[in-house]
Design an enzyme around this catalytic site. Structure first.
Site, short mmCIF file in Angstrom:
data_model
loop_
_atom_site.label_atom_id
_atom_site.label_comp_id
_atom_site.label_asym_id
_atom_site.label_seq_id
_atom_site.Cartn_x
_atom_site.Cartn_y
_atom_site.Cartn_z
N HIS A 100 -4.27 -30.40 -15.48
CA HIS A 100 -3.40 -31.56 -15.40
C HIS A 100 -3.17 -31.81 -16.83
O HIS A 100 -4.25 -31.87 -17.64
CB HIS A 100 -3.90 -32.40 -14.40
CG HIS A 100 -5.28 -32.67 -14.83
ND1 HIS A 100 -6.36 -31.82 -14.33
CD2 HIS A 100 -5.88 -33.65 -15.28
CE1 HIS A 100 -7.59 -32.44 -14.47
NE2 HIS A 100 -7.23 -33.64 -15.36
N HIS A 102 -2.19 -35.11 -18.88
CA HIS A 102 -1.94 -36.63 -18.77
C HIS A 102 -0.86 -37.46 -19.62
O HIS A 102 -0.87 -36.96 -20.59
CB HIS A 102 -3.52 -37.29 -19.32
CG HIS A 102 -4.72 -37.12 -18.34
ND1 HIS A 102 -5.21 -37.92 -17.69
CD2 HIS A 102 -5.73 -35.99 -18.26
CE1 HIS A 102 -6.34 -37.47 -17.09
NE2 HIS A 102 -6.54 -36.36 -17.47
P1 5GP Z 1 -9.58 -34.97 -16.25
O1 5GP Z 1 -11.17 -35.96 -16.11
O2 5GP Z 1 -10.19 -34.18 -15.33
O3 5GP Z 1 -8.79 -34.79 -17.17
O4 5GP Z 1 -8.81 -36.03 -15.29
C1 5GP Z 1 -8.57 -36.21 -13.78
C2 5GP Z 1 -7.81 -37.36 -13.40
O5 5GP Z 1 -7.63 -37.08 -12.09
C3 5GP Z 1 -8.55 -38.76 -13.69
O6 5GP Z 1 -7.90 -39.53 -14.48
C4 5GP Z 1 -8.71 -39.04 -12.16
O7 5GP Z 1 -8.44 -40.60 -12.02
C5 5GP Z 1 -7.55 -38.48 -11.49
N1 5GP Z 1 -7.82 -38.09 -10.06
C6 5GP Z 1 -8.86 -37.55 -9.61
N2 5GP Z 1 -8.57 -37.56 -7.87
C7 5GP Z 1 -7.55 -37.87 -7.91
C8 5GP Z 1 -6.51 -37.92 -6.66
O8 5GP Z 1 -6.97 -37.76 -5.30
N3 5GP Z 1 -5.49 -38.43 -6.74
C9 5GP Z 1 -4.69 -38.60 -7.89
N4 5GP Z 1 -3.42 -39.21 -8.02
N5 5GP Z 1 -5.54 -38.70 -9.14
C10 5GP Z 1 -6.65 -38.33 -9.24
#
Ligand code: 5GP
Ligand code: ZN
Length: 153
Positions: A100, A102
């Site tokens: 993903h 951001h």
């Molecule tokens: P990472 O730390 O993996 O780069 O970021 C994961 C992101 O996914 C976090 O900012 C978290 O808030 C978001 N996230 C985790 N679970 C969900 C979910 O079920 N729905 C949405 N919309 N965002 C999620």
């Protein structure tokens, strides 16, 4: 059953506030936004890390992140910039094992608000925020210049 939450969101089987979708990817609001409009762009096909991601699909993800960043600037969120960040692998603090990108909107002088948002991660008016972003995308499209071509240059 696929236990990947982002696969379920992509398939419409789990709730999310989507702002954009096409055949290969979708974008939706982060459930715990750092700033208002914090959006995630994901491939619909599961890829845990960049190691697993088709390079062309990776380019499409960035292209959509680029377009969202431009659209959010043009939206009523009235931002001045954005952080585009991709945490690849647990070593880089990736917490959801589905690639993903951001898109974190920023404003001039927002450092205290940004720091507070980083700690609290509270969602505020996701429906209104998504509507604003979609309106920004429409405004971008109406500028008469294809943003996808602009990215290609
Ligand atoms: P990472 O730390 O993996 O780069 O970021 C994961 C992101 O996914 C976090 O900012 C978290 O808030 C978001 N996230 C985790 N679970 C969900 C979910 O079920 N729905 C949405 N919309 N965002 C999620
Ligand atoms: Zn997945």
């Amino acid at each position: 059953m696929n236990d990947c939450v982002f696969c379920r969101i992509a398939a419409g089987e789990a709730p999310a506030t989507k702002v954009y979708e096409d055949d290969t990817l979708c974008a939706f609001l982060d459930i715990r936004p750092i700033t208002r409009g914090h959006t995630l762009v994901i491939p619909k096909q599961h890829a845990a890390e960049l190691e697993d991601l088709d390079a062309e699909l990776g380019a499409r993800i960035f292209r959509t992140g680029h377009r969202l960043a431009l659209a959010i600037r043009r939206s009523s969120l009235a931002t001045d910039g954005a952080n585009l960040v991709l945490n690849d692998g647990t070593a880089a603090f990736q917490t959801v094992p589905h690639v993903h990108l951001h898109v974190v909107p920023r404003k001039h002088g927002d450092i205290l608000r940004f720091a507070k948002g980083f700690l609290l991660r509270r969602s505020h008016d996701p429906v209104g925020t998504a509507a604003a972003i979609r309106a920004g995308m429409a405004a971008l499209d109406n500028e008469g210049e294809d943003p996808e071509e602009r990215v290609d240059r």
